[in-house]
Write a protein that holds these residues in place. Structure first.
Motif, mmCIF file in Angstrom:
data_model
loop_
_atom_site.group_PDB
_atom_site.id
_atom_site.type_symbol
_atom_site.label_atom_id
_atom_site.label_comp_id
_atom_site.label_asym_id
_atom_site.label_seq_id
_atom_site.Cartn_x
_atom_site.Cartn_y
_atom_site.Cartn_z
ATOM 1 N N ALA A 41 -12.390 6.574 -56.848
ATOM 2 C CA ALA A 41 -11.006 6.589 -56.371
ATOM 3 C C ALA A 41 -10.735 5.375 -55.484
ATOM 4 N N ARG A 42 -11.675 5.032 -54.602
ATOM 5 C CA ARG A 42 -11.507 3.833 -53.758
ATOM 6 C C ARG A 42 -11.412 2.583 -54.619
ATOM 7 N N GLU A 43 -12.238 2.513 -55.671
ATOM 8 C CA GLU A 43 -12.202 1.360 -56.579
ATOM 9 C C GLU A 43 -10.847 1.261 -57.274
ATOM 10 N N ALA A 44 -10.293 2.387 -57.669
ATOM 11 C CA ALA A 44 -9.013 2.387 -58.387
ATOM 12 C C ALA A 44 -7.864 1.957 -57.483
ATOM 13 N N PRO A 49 -4.469 2.259 -47.492
ATOM 14 C CA PRO A 49 -3.329 1.985 -46.626
ATOM 15 C C PRO A 49 -3.801 1.794 -45.178
ATOM 16 N N GLU A 50 -3.103 0.958 -44.439
ATOM 17 C CA GLU A 50 -3.456 0.735 -43.038
ATOM 18 C C GLU A 50 -3.350 2.053 -42.286
ATOM 19 N N GLY A 51 -4.421 2.438 -41.627
ATOM 20 C CA GLY A 51 -4.444 3.707 -40.905
ATOM 21 C C GLY A 51 -4.771 4.901 -41.779
ATOM 22 N N GLY A 52 -4.987 4.691 -43.061
ATOM 23 C CA GLY A 52 -5.301 5.783 -43.983
ATOM 24 C C GLY A 52 -6.782 6.115 -43.990
ATOM 25 N N SER A 53 -7.099 7.301 -44.439
ATOM 26 C CA SER A 53 -8.497 7.703 -44.539
ATOM 27 C C SER A 53 -9.013 7.448 -45.948
ATOM 28 N N VAL A 54 -10.331 7.402 -46.076
ATOM 29 C CA VAL A 54 -10.949 7.162 -47.385
ATOM 30 C C VAL A 54 -10.776 8.403 -48.261
ATOM 31 N N PRO A 55 -10.714 8.235 -49.581
ATOM 32 C CA PRO A 55 -10.596 9.388 -50.475
ATOM 33 C C PRO A 55 -11.773 10.344 -50.321
ATOM 34 N N HIS A 56 -11.480 11.613 -50.474
ATOM 35 C CA HIS A 56 -12.498 12.661 -50.386
ATOM 36 C C HIS A 56 -12.437 13.475 -51.679
ATOM 37 N N ARG A 69 -11.469 17.317 -57.747
ATOM 38 C CA ARG A 69 -10.263 17.289 -56.917
ATOM 39 C C ARG A 69 -10.445 16.159 -55.910
ATOM 40 N N ILE A 70 -9.483 15.213 -55.911
ATOM 41 C CA ILE A 70 -9.525 14.058 -55.021
ATOM 42 C C ILE A 70 -8.372 14.169 -54.026
ATOM 43 N N SER A 71 -8.679 14.055 -52.740
ATOM 44 C CA SER A 71 -7.659 14.004 -51.694
ATOM 45 C C SER A 71 -7.624 12.581 -51.158
ATOM 46 N N LEU A 72 -6.395 12.021 -51.058
ATOM 47 C CA LEU A 72 -6.294 10.630 -50.620
ATOM 48 C C LEU A 72 -4.967 10.345 -49.954
ATOM 49 N N ASP A 73 -4.909 9.199 -49.293
ATOM 50 C CA ASP A 73 -3.682 8.682 -48.675
ATOM 51 C C ASP A 73 -3.202 7.509 -49.517
ATOM 52 N N GLU A 105 -10.696 17.526 -66.151
ATOM 53 C CA GLU A 105 -9.638 17.749 -65.169
ATOM 54 C C GLU A 105 -9.918 16.967 -63.887
ATOM 55 N N VAL A 106 -8.952 16.145 -63.491
ATOM 56 C CA VAL A 106 -9.001 15.455 -62.200
ATOM 57 C C VAL A 106 -7.674 15.738 -61.508
ATOM 58 N N VAL A 107 -7.727 16.499 -60.425
ATOM 59 C CA VAL A 107 -6.535 16.806 -59.637
ATOM 60 C C VAL A 107 -6.480 15.812 -58.490
ATOM 61 N N VAL A 108 -5.370 15.082 -58.384
ATOM 62 C CA VAL A 108 -5.182 14.127 -57.297
ATOM 63 C C VAL A 108 -4.195 14.735 -56.311
ATOM 64 N N GLN A 109 -4.658 14.936 -55.093
ATOM 65 C CA GLN A 109 -3.830 15.525 -54.044
ATOM 66 C C GLN A 109 -3.542 14.434 -53.011
ATOM 67 N N VAL A 110 -2.278 14.064 -52.885
ATOM 68 C CA VAL A 110 -1.871 13.051 -51.919
ATOM 69 C C VAL A 110 -1.659 13.744 -50.578
ATOM 70 N N GLU A 111 -2.507 13.419 -49.610
ATOM 71 C CA GLU A 111 -2.453 14.057 -48.289
ATOM 72 C C GLU A 111 -1.373 13.455 -47.399
ATOM 73 N N ARG A 112 -1.268 12.118 -47.403
ATOM 74 C CA ARG A 112 -0.309 11.427 -46.546
ATOM 75 C C ARG A 112 0.204 10.175 -47.231
ATOM 76 N N LEU A 113 1.441 9.820 -46.904
ATOM 77 C CA LEU A 113 2.017 8.546 -47.326
ATOM 78 C C LEU A 113 2.141 7.668 -46.085
ATOM 79 N N HIS A 114 1.691 6.438 -46.186
ATOM 80 C CA HIS A 114 1.741 5.494 -45.064
ATOM 81 C C HIS A 114 2.760 4.413 -45.385
ATOM 82 N N SER A 115 3.755 4.278 -44.526
ATOM 83 C CA SER A 115 4.842 3.340 -44.764
ATOM 84 C C SER A 115 4.656 2.072 -43.942
ATOM 85 N N ALA A 116 4.601 0.940 -44.616
ATOM 86 C CA ALA A 116 4.500 -0.350 -43.937
ATOM 87 C C ALA A 116 5.785 -0.645 -43.186
#
Length: 127
Positions: A41-44, A49-56, A69-73, A105-116
């Motif tokens: 997920a990090r490679e993709a 995002p600045e202040g975002g956490s790494v995918p889990h 299941r991937i959680s990411l910002d 099956e790959v579920v992508v869960q967007v935890e947060r959106l970071h706005s520049a």
């Protein structure tokens, strides 16, 4: 100890050996596949995002099938659908290549959106 061929005094090639496919099984732990998926997920995403956490990632494995299941910002505004699609595709490719498992099956869960834009505008609300 190897068996000798009858009356020859030489060792018969391969006598008593168990074929490789019948010797045992290889089991890859869920957490290992989860690390592969998170790294994919990090490679993709190429950049976090600045202040975002790494995918889990969390994974459920049955036989040689992994459900991920991937959680990411993500950065906002951006093409969220395209980013999630790229994550799904990369996770499937890397898990298949490195762990030898299919990933239906790959579920992508967007935890947060970071706005520049908001980061550049200041520290939140003003009165």
């Amino acid at each position: 100890m190897p068996e000798q061929a009858a009356g020859t005094g030489t060792v018969a090639a391969g006598a008593g050996r168990v074929p490789a496919a019948e010797r045992g099984a290889t089991r890859i732990a869920d957490r290992v596949v989860a690390k592969i998926a998170a790294r994919a997920a990090r490679e993709a995403l190429r950049a976090l995002p600045e202040g975002g956490s790494v995918p889990h990632a969390t994974v459920q494995i049955r036989r040689d099938i992994a459900r991920v299941r991937i959680s990411l910002d993500l950065e906002y505004p951006s093409d969220l659908g395209a980013q999630c699609g790229a994550v799904r595709q990369r996770v499937v490719q890397r898990v298949r290549a490195l762990a030898g498992m299919s990933v239906p099956e790959v579920v992508v869960q967007v935890e947060r959106l970071h706005s520049a834009e908001l980061r550049g505008a200041g520290q939140g609300r003003t009165r």
